[in-house]
Design a protein around this motif. Structure first.
Motif, mmCIF file in Angstrom:
data_model
loop_
_atom_site.group_PDB
_atom_site.id
_atom_site.type_symbol
_atom_site.label_atom_id
_atom_site.label_comp_id
_atom_site.label_asym_id
_atom_site.label_seq_id
_atom_site.Cartn_x
_atom_site.Cartn_y
_atom_site.Cartn_z
ATOM 1 N N THR A 1 0.846 -1.196 0.000
ATOM 2 C CA THR A 1 0.000 0.000 0.000
ATOM 3 C C THR A 1 0.881 1.245 0.000
ATOM 4 O O THR A 1 0.458 2.310 0.431
ATOM 5 N N GLY A 2 2.121 1.092 -0.474
ATOM 6 C CA GLY A 2 3.045 2.216 -0.522
ATOM 7 C C GLY A 2 3.044 2.879 -1.886
ATOM 8 O O GLY A 2 2.134 2.675 -2.692
ATOM 9 N N THR A 3 4.080 3.655 -2.158
ATOM 10 C CA THR A 3 4.186 4.355 -3.440
ATOM 11 C C THR A 3 5.163 3.660 -4.383
ATOM 12 O O THR A 3 4.864 3.421 -5.540
ATOM 13 N N GLY A 4 6.364 3.322 -3.875
ATOM 14 C CA GLY A 4 7.354 2.689 -4.738
ATOM 15 C C GLY A 4 7.112 1.211 -4.945
ATOM 16 O O GLY A 4 7.108 0.699 -6.065
ATOM 17 N N ASN A 5 6.886 0.487 -3.857
ATOM 18 C CA ASN A 5 6.572 -0.951 -3.879
ATOM 19 C C ASN A 5 7.581 -1.772 -4.704
ATOM 20 O O ASN A 5 7.212 -2.641 -5.501
ATOM 21 N N ASP A 6 8.863 -1.493 -4.495
ATOM 22 C CA ASP A 6 9.898 -2.188 -5.254
ATOM 23 C C ASP A 6 10.057 -3.645 -4.835
ATOM 24 O O ASP A 6 10.410 -4.488 -5.661
ATOM 25 N N ASN B 1 15.560 -4.118 0.251
ATOM 26 C CA ASN B 1 15.824 -3.938 -1.182
ATOM 27 C C ASN B 1 17.241 -3.481 -1.474
ATOM 28 O O ASN B 1 17.986 -4.154 -2.161
ATOM 29 N N GLY B 2 17.589 -2.297 -0.967
ATOM 30 C CA GLY B 2 18.904 -1.791 -1.310
ATOM 31 C C GLY B 2 19.258 -0.485 -0.636
ATOM 32 O O GLY B 2 18.443 0.171 0.001
ATOM 33 N N ILE B 3 20.526 -0.129 -0.815
ATOM 34 C CA ILE B 3 21.092 1.110 -0.303
ATOM 35 C C ILE B 3 21.349 2.020 -1.487
ATOM 36 O O ILE B 3 22.108 1.663 -2.397
ATOM 37 N N ASP C 1 20.571 9.114 -6.177
ATOM 38 C CA ASP C 1 19.355 8.476 -5.665
ATOM 39 C C ASP C 1 19.084 8.929 -4.230
ATOM 40 O O ASP C 1 17.937 9.136 -3.836
ATOM 41 N N GLY C 2 20.141 9.083 -3.427
ATOM 42 C CA GLY C 2 19.967 9.642 -2.088
ATOM 43 C C GLY C 2 19.508 11.084 -2.152
ATOM 44 O O GLY C 2 18.647 11.512 -1.385
ATOM 45 N N TYR C 3 20.070 11.824 -3.104
ATOM 46 C CA TYR C 3 19.659 13.211 -3.318
ATOM 47 C C TYR C 3 18.173 13.290 -3.678
ATOM 48 O O TYR C 3 17.447 14.183 -3.202
ATOM 49 N N PHE D 1 15.236 -3.975 -7.771
ATOM 50 C CA PHE D 1 14.617 -2.672 -7.974
ATOM 51 C C PHE D 1 14.765 -1.749 -6.773
ATOM 52 O O PHE D 1 14.789 -2.190 -5.618
ATOM 53 N N TYR D 2 14.813 -0.461 -7.081
ATOM 54 C CA TYR D 2 14.659 0.573 -6.052
ATOM 55 C C TYR D 2 14.192 1.847 -6.738
ATOM 56 O O TYR D 2 14.080 1.902 -7.974
ATOM 57 N N GLY D 3 13.870 2.855 -5.926
ATOM 58 C CA GLY D 3 13.481 4.145 -6.489
ATOM 59 C C GLY D 3 12.187 4.136 -7.269
ATOM 60 O O GLY D 3 11.979 4.963 -8.156
ATOM 61 N N GLY D 4 11.289 3.202 -6.966
ATOM 62 C CA GLY D 4 9.998 3.181 -7.641
ATOM 63 C C GLY D 4 10.046 2.631 -9.050
ATOM 64 O O GLY D 4 9.320 3.103 -9.926
ATOM 65 N N GLY D 5 10.908 1.621 -9.283
ATOM 66 C CA GLY D 5 10.898 0.965 -10.587
ATOM 67 C C GLY D 5 12.215 0.959 -11.325
ATOM 68 O O GLY D 5 12.291 0.414 -12.443
ATOM 69 N N MET D 6 13.271 1.524 -10.749
ATOM 70 C CA MET D 6 14.581 1.472 -11.399
ATOM 71 C C MET D 6 15.214 0.102 -11.161
ATOM 72 O O MET D 6 15.389 -0.303 -10.012
ATOM 73 N N MET D 7 15.535 -0.611 -12.243
ATOM 74 C CA MET D 7 16.134 -1.937 -12.133
ATOM 75 C C MET D 7 17.654 -1.762 -12.063
ATOM 76 O O MET D 7 18.378 -2.004 -13.028
ATOM 77 N N ALA D 8 18.120 -1.379 -10.892
ATOM 78 C CA ALA D 8 19.526 -1.027 -10.723
ATOM 79 C C ALA D 8 20.454 -2.198 -10.976
ATOM 80 O O ALA D 8 21.529 -2.049 -11.558
ATOM 81 N N THR D 9 20.041 -3.395 -10.517
ATOM 82 C CA THR D 9 20.898 -4.582 -10.627
ATOM 83 C C THR D 9 20.081 -5.744 -11.177
ATOM 84 O O THR D 9 19.589 -6.594 -10.418
ATOM 85 N N PRO D 10 19.911 -5.812 -12.493
ATOM 86 C CA PRO D 10 19.015 -6.807 -13.094
ATOM 87 C C PRO D 10 19.430 -8.245 -12.834
ATOM 88 O O PRO D 10 18.593 -9.142 -12.892
#
Length: 292
Positions: A88-93, A130-132, A137-139, A199-208
């Motif tokens: 029920t969140g926004t990113g849901n990675d 998920n990830g750091i 991305d922190g910005y 995934f992180y950041g709402g859909g970015m596949m950083a490490t496929p």
């Protein structure tokens, strides 16, 4: 048997509690007990009152999962009850990483809550799901928090924040990245996340290529670096399909069990979407490393 629905009323810009009530439509045959996660003062006491056949359903976003994992660990809870998750969140990675879509029924997640990696930031160690995120991305999380503070009803567009950051606001750093004892240095680093999932950041596949249940329990660190903004700006959108890893002139990945990322100036960092300010380095360790 009771099913305790632990919901985060603050998720999804304050709509999390309302969204969690939809569980009642999906689970009409269960005895549901709705509990606001922020009303639980003592998780050790909460877990101690559960019967062996009681269930827990977490309703929230990735941050809610993160807090539950750390609260359960702090309470020495052995996850003996069946635990479900309903996003029920926004990113849901996390949900996306499981191959799930919006509207899918709750999923049992016990196996995803054990043997989690830890991250140490500014002397504090915690588990992560998920990830750091470190760098732009922190910005983005820092700027998103700022915008949300100005207008809680505003929908935050992290892609827009990232692009504007690349073009105007964010200054890349130099970095030293050490994975399992081997160190490499990079100039003008834009991204340096270490991931348990893809995934992180709402859909970015950083490490496929990352599998959160891989037998070795390794994590993947991805570095995006480049001499100019234009080359980075061209590469950045491809991260949403995981195709950025093919751009080996500006992207490199590492797999390992112990990772240290050190920047030459402090920047914001995010842990499962939760922002930490003024961070110069972080260290990730997998369960095998901690047991040594």
């Amino acid at each position: 048997m009771k099913t305790y629905v632990l919901y985060n009323n603050k998720s999804n810009n304050g709509k999390g509690g309302f969204a969690a009530r939809k569980i009642g439509e999906l689970w009409k045959d269960k005895e549901l007990v709705f509990v606001d996660v922020f009303s639980i003062d003592d998780y050790r006491e909460f877990f101690g009152k559960l019967e062996s056949d009681d269930e827990i359903c977490l309703c929230g976003g990735d941050g809610t999962l993160n807090h539950f994992a750390n609260d359960a660990d702090g309470a020495d809870y052995d996850l003996k009850n069946t635990i479900y998750f309903y996003p029920t969140g926004t990113g849901n990675d996390f949900w996306r990483d499981l191959g799930k879509e919006a509207g899918d029924p709750p999923c049992e997640i016990n196996k995803y809550l054990v043997n989690l990696p830890t991250v140490t930031v500014n002397g504090k160690k915690s588990l992560f799901i998920n990830g750091i995120g470190y760098g732009i991305d922190g910005y983005c999380c820092e700027e998103g928090d700022r915008q949300r503070g100005l207008n809680r009803e505003k929908e935050i567009n992290y892609t827009s924040i990232a692009i504007k950051g690349l073009l105007f606001h964010y200054k890349p750093t130099n970095a030293e990245i050490t994975v399992d004892g081997k160190t490499e240095s990079f100039n003008k680093v834009w991204l340096a996340p270490t991931m348990n999932g893809r995934f992180y950041g709402g859909g970015m596949m950083a490490t496929p290529g990352q599998d959160r249940l891989n037998p070795e329990r390794t994590v993947t660190t991805m570095v995006m670096f480049g001499k100019g903004k234009l080359e980075t700006l061209i590469a950045f959108p491809t991260i949403f399909k995981g195709e950025h890893v093919k751009k080996t002139k500006v992207v490199k990945t590492f797999r390992g069990k112990k990772v240290n990322v050190k920047f030459d100036r402090p920047v914001a960092l995010q842990i499962d979407g939760e922002t930490v300010l003024n961070v110069s380095e972080y260290t990730v360790e997998t369960p095998g490393v901690q047991a040594e």
